[in-house]
Design an enzyme around this catalytic site. Structure first.
Site, mmCIF file in Angstrom:
data_model
loop_
_atom_site.group_PDB
_atom_site.id
_atom_site.type_symbol
_atom_site.label_atom_id
_atom_site.label_comp_id
_atom_site.label_asym_id
_atom_site.label_seq_id
_atom_site.Cartn_x
_atom_site.Cartn_y
_atom_site.Cartn_z
ATOM 1 N N CYS A 1 36.775 -10.973 18.985
ATOM 2 C CA CYS A 1 35.436 -10.419 18.749
ATOM 3 C C CYS A 1 35.207 -9.180 19.620
ATOM 4 O O CYS A 1 35.864 -8.176 19.402
ATOM 5 C CB CYS A 1 34.366 -11.496 18.941
ATOM 6 S SG CYS A 1 32.752 -10.996 18.300
ATOM 7 N N HIS B 1 35.891 -15.487 15.156
ATOM 8 C CA HIS B 1 36.038 -16.430 16.268
ATOM 9 C C HIS B 1 36.980 -17.561 15.864
ATOM 10 O O HIS B 1 36.542 -18.545 15.260
ATOM 11 C CB HIS B 1 34.672 -16.999 16.665
ATOM 12 C CG HIS B 1 33.823 -16.004 17.377
ATOM 13 N ND1 HIS B 1 33.943 -15.759 18.727
ATOM 14 C CD2 HIS B 1 32.875 -15.160 16.929
ATOM 15 C CE1 HIS B 1 33.097 -14.819 19.080
ATOM 16 N NE2 HIS B 1 32.432 -14.435 18.002
ATOM 17 N N GLU C 1 38.177 -19.781 17.641
ATOM 18 C CA GLU C 1 37.786 -21.018 18.350
ATOM 19 C C GLU C 1 36.649 -21.741 17.639
ATOM 20 O O GLU C 1 36.316 -22.867 17.987
ATOM 21 C CB GLU C 1 37.416 -20.686 19.804
ATOM 22 C CG GLU C 1 36.059 -20.037 20.034
ATOM 23 C CD GLU C 1 36.007 -18.537 19.775
ATOM 24 O OE1 GLU C 1 36.975 -17.991 19.223
ATOM 25 O OE2 GLU C 1 34.994 -17.903 20.120
#
Lengths: 211, 276
Positions: free
Chosen positions: A79, A184, A186
């Site tokens: 990001c 993202h 994650e």
């Protein structure tokens, strides 16, 4: 050892949890010396490029990161951790970034809601479809994005994937051992974890080549 | 293309999910972490935990629930309920929440939105609005078609705030998303208040999440296609196993609404525990 840079980014704990989940042996650090000695580096990020650059500069990371990437140490920017790799950013006034990837950080075009929040597809460049970063990740897979700005990359050959949101912006950049993603991983479910796992495997391969 | 999101919402009290959730054949279907994992596998695009706990002791339990969830579930998680200060926000974000949702506290103290946005970023701050259509007398008096209500868990009171104007103001202050809950439609299972959704969607440039009233996949379709919502929040329709998230997504996809594709099975096979 994989170094995850701690400069106050909001998504640091979740990036760490996801990397640990896929088996990364990592350390969280704000020390440029630790980053310089690491086998791999992850730069997470949420927020604005200006704040991020200020935080990185205050820690001395602005000197060590270009050096680490130039040495071929595997690196993943997430990001804003992708955006600060560009030459400069137009967010809150034009300012310099790390200048590792030629390009400018620009605002997403008007005509749809900004920020983009949600799941959108990565459309792989044919040149990168077989890249090991995408092992078991089909072209067109959805990943979770939260951003108002994107990297307008000056060298199209570095763009491994694009995503459509008002324009086809670069959502993944790859150059040698440098990887950068606008979304993202994650927070992108199992496919996000798979991408992080693939990065960890690439790090292991790079480490084996060095020893 | 950006997909529309399906977001299950779990009410949590003292670390346990209230209102039975019956679709999970698990010995502990009251554990929010178990349910979060189940919804993640079922294809939920995000999750919301809404803390309906009364005491601060029980709030500490919520932090632990969020921590456990964040270690196991890797999709966006929003936590709402009882968040009154930026310190409360920090605790939840630190524990692993990606966003915090504020409602009554923001009405009482609008600068909370701004303080949260400045400190953590707008993408973390969700403004949740409970609104009810005004009766003709109230509408004439206030000029508002929908009024904002607070304390909707107990004795709802209207604030005199126009819901559309409040949404606009919230975004100006830094809210990154708006959840709009129609108190008229909530629990009726006859569909979202589409007119309210359209009015809010037209007023703000951030994502709008529809809440309250969904009883069928068609209601969700209407909320997205006719209400112009970016996402739909739902509780009971999923909790009782009446519809699966997959079935709702199939329904939406067939009607041309872009939704996230499920990940291929076994995508993480062989991708575990190989230390760097």
């Amino acid at each position: 050892m994989l170094a995850v840079i701690n400069y106050g980014a909001g998504n640091l704990p979740n990036a760490v949890r996801a990397l640990e989940h896929v088996g990364a042996d990592l350390t969280v650090t704000d020390d440029p010396a630790v980053v310089a000695a690491a086998d791999a580096v992850v730069l997470p990020g949420v927020g604005a490029t200006r704040d991020t650059m200020q935080s990185l500069t205050a820690l001395g990371m602005h000197r060590v990161l270009p050096e680490v990437v130039a040495r071929g140490v595997p690196f993943l920017g997430i990001c804003v951790g992708m955006q600060v790799l560009c030459s400069s950013s137009a967010e809150f006034g034009v300012h310099a970034c790390l200048d590792i990837v030629p390009g400018v950080v620009r605002r997403l075009p008007d005509g749809q809601k900004v920020p983009q929040i949600g799941w959108n597809q990565i459309n792989l460049s044919p040149d990168y479809a077989a890249h090991p970063l995408f092992a078991d990740i089909p072209d067109g897979s959805d990943f979770y994005f939260v951003h108002s700005y994107f990297c307008d990359v000056a060298q199209p050959e570095l763009v491994a994937a694009r995503t459509a949101y008002g324009l086809d912006f670069p959502s993944i950049v790859i150059r040698d051992n440098l990887y950068a993603v606008q979304f993202h991983p994650e927070k992108s479910g199992t496919l996000g974890l798979r991408l992080l796992h693939n990065f960890v495997v690439l790090c292991q391969a790079a480490q084996l080549r060095r020893t | 293309m950006l997909t529309r999101r399906i977001i299950p919402c779990l009410d949590v009290k003292a670390g346990r999910v209230v209102k039975g959730v019956s679709f999970v054949n698990h010995r502990d279907a009251g554990d929010p972490v178990v349910l979060a994992a189940a919804y993640n596998e079922a294809g939920a695009d995000e999750l919301v935990f809404y803390d309906i706990t009364a005491s601060s002791d029980e709030r500490a339990i919520m932090v632990e629930v969020v921590e456990r969830t964040a270690r196991e579930v890797f999709i966006p998680l929003t936590v709402g309920g009882g968040i009154r200060t930026t310190a409360d926000m920090y605790r939840m974000l630190r524990a692993g929440a990606d966003k915090v949702s504020i409602n009554t506290a923001a009405v009482i103290n609008p600068t909370l939105i701004e303080e949260g946005a400045v400190r953590f970023g707008s993408q973390c701050i969700v403004l949740s609005i409970d609104a009810r259509r005004s009766d003709p007398a109230t509408a004439a008096e206030t000029g508002a078609t929908w009024l904002v209500y607070t304390h909707t868990g107990g004795q709802p009171r209207h604030t005199g705030l126009d819901a559309v104007a409040w949404a606009r103001r919230g975004v100006e202050l830094g809210a990154g998303e708006i959840v709009i809950n129609s108190m008229d439609a909530d629990g009726q299972r006859t569909g979202y208040d589409l007119e309210l959704l359209r009015a809010i969607s037209a007023a703000v440039h951030v994502p709008v999440i529809a809440s309250g009233g969904a009883g069928s996949p068609e209601d969700m379709y209407r909320g997205l296609a006719d209400g112009n919502a970016d996402a739909v929040l739902a509780a009971s329709i999923f909790h009782f196993g009446e519809y699966t998230i997959g079935a709702v997504k199939d329904y939406l996809r067939e009607r041309g609404v872009p939704v996230r594709q499920p990940a291929p099975p076994d995508v993480l096979r062989g991708a575990a525990q190989s230390p760097l």
